[in-house]
Design a protein around this motif. Structure first.
Motif, short mmCIF file in Angstrom:
data_model
loop_
_atom_site.label_atom_id
_atom_site.label_comp_id
_atom_site.label_asym_id
_atom_site.label_seq_id
_atom_site.Cartn_x
_atom_site.Cartn_y
_atom_site.Cartn_z
N TYR A 207 0.88 -1.17 0.00
CA TYR A 207 0.00 0.00 0.00
C TYR A 207 0.92 1.23 0.00
O TYR A 207 2.11 1.13 0.34
CB TYR A 207 -0.84 0.02 1.28
N GLY A 208 0.38 2.40 -0.34
CA GLY A 208 1.18 3.63 -0.33
C GLY A 208 1.48 4.05 1.10
O GLY A 208 0.79 3.63 2.04
N TYR A 209 2.50 4.90 1.27
CA TYR A 209 2.90 5.32 2.62
C TYR A 209 1.80 6.09 3.35
O TYR A 209 1.62 5.96 4.55
CB TYR A 209 4.20 6.13 2.58
N GLY A 210 1.05 6.91 2.61
CA GLY A 210 -0.05 7.67 3.23
C GLY A 210 -1.10 6.72 3.79
O GLY A 210 -1.58 6.89 4.93
N PRO B 165 6.27 -0.37 5.66
CA PRO B 165 7.25 0.18 4.73
C PRO B 165 8.45 -0.76 4.57
O PRO B 165 8.73 -1.56 5.46
CB PRO B 165 7.67 1.49 5.39
N GLY B 166 9.12 -0.68 3.44
CA GLY B 166 10.31 -1.52 3.21
C GLY B 166 10.77 -1.36 1.78
O GLY B 166 10.03 -0.84 0.94
N ARG B 167 12.01 -1.80 1.51
CA ARG B 167 12.56 -1.61 0.15
C ARG B 167 12.49 -2.88 -0.67
O ARG B 167 12.41 -2.83 -1.87
CB ARG B 167 14.01 -1.15 0.26
N THR B 168 12.55 -4.02 0.02
CA THR B 168 12.61 -5.29 -0.73
C THR B 168 11.21 -5.67 -1.24
O THR B 168 10.22 -5.37 -0.59
CB THR B 168 13.13 -6.43 0.17
N ARG C 104 -10.26 6.90 -2.16
CA ARG C 104 -10.85 7.13 -3.49
C ARG C 104 -9.78 7.37 -4.54
O ARG C 104 -9.90 6.95 -5.68
CB ARG C 104 -11.80 8.34 -3.45
N SER C 105 -8.71 8.08 -4.13
CA SER C 105 -7.65 8.36 -5.10
C SER C 105 -6.45 7.42 -4.91
O SER C 105 -5.47 7.51 -5.64
CB SER C 105 -7.21 9.82 -4.99
N HIS C 106 -6.49 6.56 -3.86
CA HIS C 106 -5.39 5.61 -3.62
C HIS C 106 -5.97 4.22 -3.37
O HIS C 106 -6.01 3.76 -2.23
CB HIS C 106 -4.56 6.05 -2.40
N PRO C 107 -6.44 3.55 -4.43
CA PRO C 107 -7.06 2.23 -4.24
C PRO C 107 -6.07 1.18 -3.73
O PRO C 107 -4.86 1.36 -3.86
CB PRO C 107 -7.59 1.88 -5.64
N ALA C 108 -6.63 0.08 -3.17
CA ALA C 108 -5.77 -0.99 -2.65
C ALA C 108 -5.01 -1.64 -3.79
O ALA C 108 -5.60 -1.93 -4.84
CB ALA C 108 -6.64 -2.02 -1.93
#
Ligand code: HEM
Ligand code: HEM
Length: 178
Positions: free
Chosen positions: A6-9, A172-175, A66-70
């Motif tokens: 998912y996005g950070y927000g 959060p993570g990079r891999t 609404r602007s950041h769907p799963a």
């Protein structure tokens, strides 16, 4: 890669909201055991203020979504995907209705609606019957929400056991996840 984070927000909103709601449930249990008196009134005041924050956060979450769907999880079967979506919809519904019923319950009392000391408008008037109705609804919804959160956590654990972990999607993570 068959799944994404998912996005950070979205993550930030999820974890802030989760802590808030779990805290409200625990605090609600604690305060409902207190005898009538200043300590109980103070505890209810704290619960109402943080409860209003939880209502604002869920509204923000729904607008944000609404602007950041799963992100799609292609590892899941069609049935699993439908179950997860239905579960999340039910959770969101309870996350809106529970604080709303609490707000309405507290609106039909003689007390002002204080938000961390600031008096807010309330759509009710002192009325015992309405107060009892919305209070009953609030308690019922709060327990339904607690049950749904338990199902939510069980689903996260189940996915981990079945070697399709979803936890990384909300952290959060990079891999890459999978
Ligand atoms: C503290 C333990 C918790 C863990 C480990 C956890 C974990 C997760 C994970 C991994 C996801 C992503 C699921 C996916 O792959 O799509 C998720 C989504 C979600 N969680 Fe939690 N969660 C927790 C608590 C909560 C609480 C207390 C709430 C209620 C406020 C909540 C509400 C939601 C909702 C509504 C979604 C759906 C997000 C969306 O698609 O818009 N979670 N959670
Ligand atoms: C997601 C948000 C909320 C959750 C999870 C929650 C949860 C709870 C819980 C678990 C209880 C105790 C139920 C019992 O007696 O067994 C409770 C009671 C109560 N809540 Fe909430 N609540 C939330 C939001 C609100 C809001 C926004 C208000 C009002 C502005 C509110 C007002 C009350 C009141 C007045 C009581 C009853 C106190 C008493 O007379 O014992 N709640 N809540």
């Amino acid at each position: 890669m068959s799944t994404q984070r998912y996005g950070y927000g979205t993550m930030l909103l999820h974890w802030v909201h989760a802590i808030l709601v779990l805290g409200l449930i625990a605090w609600g249990l604690y305060m409902s055991e207190l005898p009538k008196g200043p300590e109980r009134s103070f505890a209810i005041g704290v619960h109402k203020s943080f409860g209003i924050v939880a209502l604002a956060v869920v509204i923000l979450r729904l607008l944000w979504r609404r602007s950041h769907p799963a992100p799609a999880d292609l590892r899941l079967s069609e049935v699993e995907h439908k179950l997860a979506t239905a579960g999340h919809h039910l959770l969101y519904m309870l996350l809106v209705l529970t604080p709303l019923a609490g707000y309405l319950s507290a609106s039909f009392t003689q007390y002002p609606m204080r938000f961390f000391g600031i008096v807010l408008p309330k759509p009710g008037w002192p009325d015992e019957r309405f107060n009892a109705f919305f209070n009953g609804a609030h308690v019922f919804l709060a327990w339904s929400l607690t049950a749904m959160i338990t199902v939510h956590l069980a689903a996260v654990v189940l996915h981990a056991i079945r070697k399709k972990p979803v936890m990384g999607r909300m952290l959060p993570g990079r891999t890459p996840i999978d």
